[in-house]
Design a protein around this motif. Structure first.
Motif, mmCIF file in Angstrom:
data_model
loop_
_atom_site.group_PDB
_atom_site.id
_atom_site.type_symbol
_atom_site.label_atom_id
_atom_site.label_comp_id
_atom_site.label_asym_id
_atom_site.label_seq_id
_atom_site.Cartn_x
_atom_site.Cartn_y
_atom_site.Cartn_z
ATOM 1 N N PRO A 226 0.835 -1.198 0.000
ATOM 2 C CA PRO A 226 0.000 0.000 0.000
ATOM 3 C C PRO A 226 0.877 1.258 0.000
ATOM 4 O O PRO A 226 1.997 1.250 0.508
ATOM 5 N N LYS A 227 0.345 2.339 -0.560
ATOM 6 C CA LYS A 227 1.060 3.613 -0.569
ATOM 7 C C LYS A 227 0.625 4.431 0.657
ATOM 8 O O LYS A 227 -0.566 4.635 0.880
ATOM 9 N N VAL A 228 1.605 4.880 1.412
ATOM 10 C CA VAL A 228 1.336 5.508 2.703
ATOM 11 C C VAL A 228 1.876 6.931 2.730
ATOM 12 O O VAL A 228 2.953 7.213 2.178
ATOM 13 N N TYR A 229 1.123 7.818 3.384
ATOM 14 C CA TYR A 229 1.533 9.219 3.572
ATOM 15 C C TYR A 229 1.701 9.465 5.060
ATOM 16 O O TYR A 229 0.788 9.213 5.846
ATOM 17 N N ILE A 230 2.870 9.955 5.445
ATOM 18 C CA ILE A 230 3.103 10.334 6.850
ATOM 19 C C ILE A 230 2.930 11.835 6.958
ATOM 20 O O ILE A 230 3.512 12.600 6.181
ATOM 21 N N CYS A 231 2.113 12.264 7.883
ATOM 22 C CA CYS A 231 1.645 13.662 7.908
ATOM 23 C C CYS A 231 1.975 14.356 9.222
ATOM 24 O O CYS A 231 1.718 13.809 10.302
ATOM 25 N N GLY A 232 2.527 15.560 9.136
ATOM 26 C CA GLY A 232 2.686 16.399 10.321
ATOM 27 C C GLY A 232 3.982 16.220 11.076
ATOM 28 O O GLY A 232 4.062 16.576 12.245
ATOM 29 N N HIS A 241 1.454 22.624 7.705
ATOM 30 C CA HIS A 241 0.573 21.685 8.413
ATOM 31 C C HIS A 241 0.687 20.255 7.891
ATOM 32 O O HIS A 241 0.466 19.300 8.628
ATOM 33 N N LEU A 242 1.007 20.120 6.610
ATOM 34 C CA LEU A 242 1.073 18.791 6.002
ATOM 35 C C LEU A 242 2.518 18.314 5.860
ATOM 36 O O LEU A 242 2.839 17.524 4.984
ATOM 37 N N MET A 243 3.393 18.755 6.744
ATOM 38 C CA MET A 243 4.814 18.405 6.705
ATOM 39 C C MET A 243 4.996 16.893 6.586
ATOM 40 O O MET A 243 4.381 16.118 7.320
ATOM 41 N N THR A 244 5.814 16.497 5.657
ATOM 42 C CA THR A 244 6.023 15.069 5.433
ATOM 43 C C THR A 244 7.498 14.809 5.194
ATOM 44 O O THR A 244 8.350 15.660 5.441
ATOM 45 N N SER A 245 7.822 13.610 4.707
ATOM 46 C CA SER A 245 9.215 13.262 4.458
ATOM 47 C C SER A 245 9.300 12.262 3.323
ATOM 48 O O SER A 245 8.553 11.281 3.282
ATOM 49 N N ILE A 286 -3.056 6.956 5.565
ATOM 50 C CA ILE A 286 -2.457 8.186 6.097
ATOM 51 C C ILE A 286 -2.122 7.954 7.564
ATOM 52 O O ILE A 286 -2.968 7.495 8.339
ATOM 53 N N ILE A 287 -0.899 8.276 7.932
ATOM 54 C CA ILE A 287 -0.481 8.269 9.332
ATOM 55 C C ILE A 287 -0.312 9.721 9.759
ATOM 56 O O ILE A 287 0.481 10.467 9.164
ATOM 57 N N ASP A 289 0.864 12.285 12.668
ATOM 58 C CA ASP A 289 1.634 12.396 13.902
ATOM 59 C C ASP A 289 0.824 13.179 14.940
ATOM 60 O O ASP A 289 0.195 14.194 14.607
ATOM 61 N N GLY A 290 0.840 12.707 16.177
ATOM 62 C CA GLY A 290 0.040 13.336 17.221
ATOM 63 C C GLY A 290 0.305 14.816 17.404
ATOM 64 O O GLY A 290 -0.592 15.587 17.750
ATOM 65 N N ALA A 291 1.543 15.237 17.164
ATOM 66 C CA ALA A 291 1.894 16.646 17.340
ATOM 67 C C ALA A 291 1.235 17.546 16.311
ATOM 68 O O ALA A 291 1.127 18.760 16.509
ATOM 69 N N ALA A 292 0.777 16.977 15.196
ATOM 70 C CA ALA A 292 0.227 17.784 14.111
ATOM 71 C C ALA A 292 -1.271 18.007 14.212
ATOM 72 O O ALA A 292 -1.819 18.868 13.531
ATOM 73 N N VAL A 293 -1.937 17.250 15.059
ATOM 74 C CA VAL A 293 -3.406 17.295 15.094
ATOM 75 C C VAL A 293 -3.921 18.704 15.359
ATOM 76 O O VAL A 293 -4.896 19.150 14.744
ATOM 77 N N LYS A 294 -3.268 19.416 16.254
ATOM 78 C CA LYS A 294 -3.740 20.756 16.606
ATOM 79 C C LYS A 294 -3.752 21.704 15.402
ATOM 80 O O LYS A 294 -4.513 22.683 15.373
ATOM 81 N N ASN A 295 -2.901 21.407 14.416
ATOM 82 C CA ASN A 295 -2.865 22.225 13.208
ATOM 83 C C ASN A 295 -3.707 21.638 12.075
ATOM 84 O O ASN A 295 -4.200 22.372 11.221
ATOM 85 N N ILE A 296 -3.843 20.323 12.056
ATOM 86 C CA ILE A 296 -4.651 19.684 11.014
ATOM 87 C C ILE A 296 -6.135 19.993 11.215
ATOM 88 O O ILE A 296 -6.882 20.187 10.252
#
Length: 394
Positions: A226-232, A241-245, A286-287, A289-296
Motif C-alpha cells: 500500500p502507498k502511505v503518507y506520513i503527515c505532520g 501543516h502537512l509536513m512530510t518526508s 495516512i499516518i 503524527d500526534g503533534a500535528a493534530v492541533k494544526n490539522i
C-alpha cells in the motif's frame, strides 16, 4: 614546641594545600572527585572521540556533577546515565518553572515521564528549546558541573564552551535516521564508556537491533505494498501543516511504499495543497503524527474538500501515531511507531502484536518503566494509538 613538631606541622599544612590544589586541578580537567568510601587510587585518563570528531580527555566513572544541554542530550543521557548525578537542567525540561518554553508540555516525552520530578528540583543550565542555538556558558558555570553532555554539533562552539567551563564537553549526535541510525547507537556507547554503563548501552542497542530485524523479517516478502503518507512531522507551528518526508526511515525498515517518493527533497519538507490533492488518489493509508493534530483540525475545517477527496480519508484508513518530535526525537516512540505503522499497513502480518504491550516492552528497555498508560494520557496523544474516525475526530 620543639623543632621536630614545628617541621611536622609545616609539612602537614603543605600537604593539605597540595591536596587541595590537586583536587582543584582535577576538577578543572574534568577528573571529578572521589567520594567517601570509594577507592582512592588515581584513575587513568582516557582520550575519547566524541560524535563530531573532537578528542577529549575523560576519566570514566569519575563524574559526580553532570549537565546536559541542547535538544536530545538529556533524553539520551537519561537512557544511560544516573539522573541523580545531574546538577542542572534546561528550563524547557523543568516543569516547576512558570516562565519557560512550554510548547511541548502537551506531548508525551518518555524521559520526562520517567524523571521529570528529578529535573524539577535542579538549577537552570539555560533556557533550552527549539530557538536555543548556543549553550549558555554562564548558567552552566553556576551549576558547577564536572562534565557537560551536549547536542550542539558545532566543533568551534563546543571547543570554546569547553575552554570557558574548564571541564570536558562531550558532543552527541543522533543522525538523520534517529533510533535506527548508527550515530544514535554510538552516542549511547559513548555515554556508556564515560559513565561506566557500557552494559546498559549494549542492552539498548542490542534490543533496537533485534526489533529492527524482526520488523524487516515480517515484511520482507511483501509484494503488493500500500502507498502511505506520513503527515505532520516536526509540526510545531513554524512548519507547513502537512509536513512530510520523502525519506522516512521507518517506511524503509518496514518495507512500506512512501507516496511522496520523488516528490520533495531529502528530510522533512512542506507539501502544497495542490500536490496533496494530486497524491490523494494514490494514498491508501495516512499516518498523522500526534503533534500535528492541533494544526490539522483547523485546516480541515477551513478546507474539508482537500481531505475528503483523498482515498485514505474516504476509506477510513487514517491512523494516529505518537509524537515523533518533541524537543528533538522521541527515540523510543519512533521504534514503537514503527510497530504501529506496520500493524496498520499489514494487519495480517502483525495480528499478534498488542500495541499496549509493545509500548510497555520498549519503554521498559529504554527507561526502566512500562509507560503506555502514561504516554496515552497526554493531551497530544488523544488516548493513544488508534484508527481515526475523521468525521468525529476533526
Amino acid at each position: 614546641m620543639n623543632s621536630k613538631k614545628i617541621v611536622l606541622g609545616i609539612m602537614m599544612i603543605f600537604m593539605g594545600f597540595s591536596s587541595f590544589a590537586a583536587g582543584k586541578s582535577a576538577r578543572k580537567m574534568g577528573k571529578g572527585t572521589v567520594g567517601a568510601g570509594e577507592n582512592k587510587q588515581e584513575k587513568a585518563e582516557v582520550i575519547m572521540t566524541d560524535m563530531i570528531g573532537r578528542q577529549i580527555s575523560v576519566l570514566p566513572g569519575s563524574y559526580k556533577r553532570v549537565v546536559c544541554v541542547g535538544a536530545g542530550a538529556l533524553r539520551m543521557y537519561s537512557y544511560i546515565g544516573n539522573v541523580d548525578l545531574l546538577c542542572g537542567v534546561e528550563d524547557i525540561d523543568n516543569i516547576s518553572l512558570s516562565k519557560r518554553p512550554k510548547m511541548f508540555d502537551s506531548v508525551a516525552r518518555p524521559y520526562m515521564i520517567a524523571y521529570g520530578d528529578v529535573f524539577a528540583k535542579l538549577d537552570s543550565c539555560g533556557v533550552g528549546g527549539p530557538n536555543a542555538q548556543t549553550a549558555e556558558a554562564e548558567k552552566i558555570l553556576m551549576c558547577n558541573p564536572d562534565i557537560v553532555i551536549s547536542e550542539y554539533e558545532d566543533k568551534e562552539k563546543e571547543d570554546a564552551l569547553q575552554e570557558q567551563l574548564g571541564v570536558p564537553v562531550v558532543t552527541l549526535k543522533s543522525g538523520k535516521d534517529g533510533v535506527f541510525d548508527e550515530n544514535f547507537k554510538n552516542s549511547l556507547r559513548l555515554l556508556g564508556k564515560i559513565f561506566n554503563e557500557e552494559a546498559k548501552a549494549e542492552k539498548i542497542n542490542g534490543f533496537i537491533e533485534e526489533q529492527t530485524n524482526e520488523l524487516k523479517k515480517r515484511t520482507a516478502n511483501v509484494a503488493d505494498k500500500p502507498k502511505v503518507y506520513i503527515c505532520g512531522l516536526g509540526n510545531w507551528g513554524t512548519t507547513n501543516h502537512l509536513m512530510t518526508s520523502e525519506k522516512y526511515i521507518t517506511f524503509d525498515i518496514c518495507n512500506i511504499e512512501n507516496v511522496v517518493t520523488g516528490v520533495g527533497k531529502p528530510g522533512m519538507f512542506p507539501i502544497e495543497k495542490e500536490k496533496f490533492e494530486a497524491l490523494g488518489k494514490d494514498m491508501d493509508v495516512i499516518i498523522i503524527d500526534g503533534a500535528a493534530v492541533k494544526n490539522i483540525k483547523p485546516l480541515y475545517k477551513e478546507d474539508p474538500a482537500m481531505f475528503d477527496s483523498c482515498k485514505a480519508w474516504k476509506n477510513g484508513e487514517v491512523y494516529l501515531q505518537m509524537a515523533y518530535n518533541a524537543y528533538y526525537t522521541n527515540y523510543e516512540l519512533v521504534l514503537i511507531n514503527a510497530w504501529f505503522i506496520s500493524k496498520m499497513v499489514y494487519p495480517e502480518l502483525f495480528a499478534d502484536v498488542d500495541m499496549d504491550n509493545k509500548t510497555n516492552e520498549i519503554t521498559k528497555v529504554f527507561l526502566g518503566d512500562e509507560m503506555a498508560e502514561k504516554i496515552y494520557s497526554f493531551p497530544a496523544s488523544f488516548g493513544g494509538y488508534q484508527k481515526i474516525d475523521t468525521a468525529a475526530f476533526f
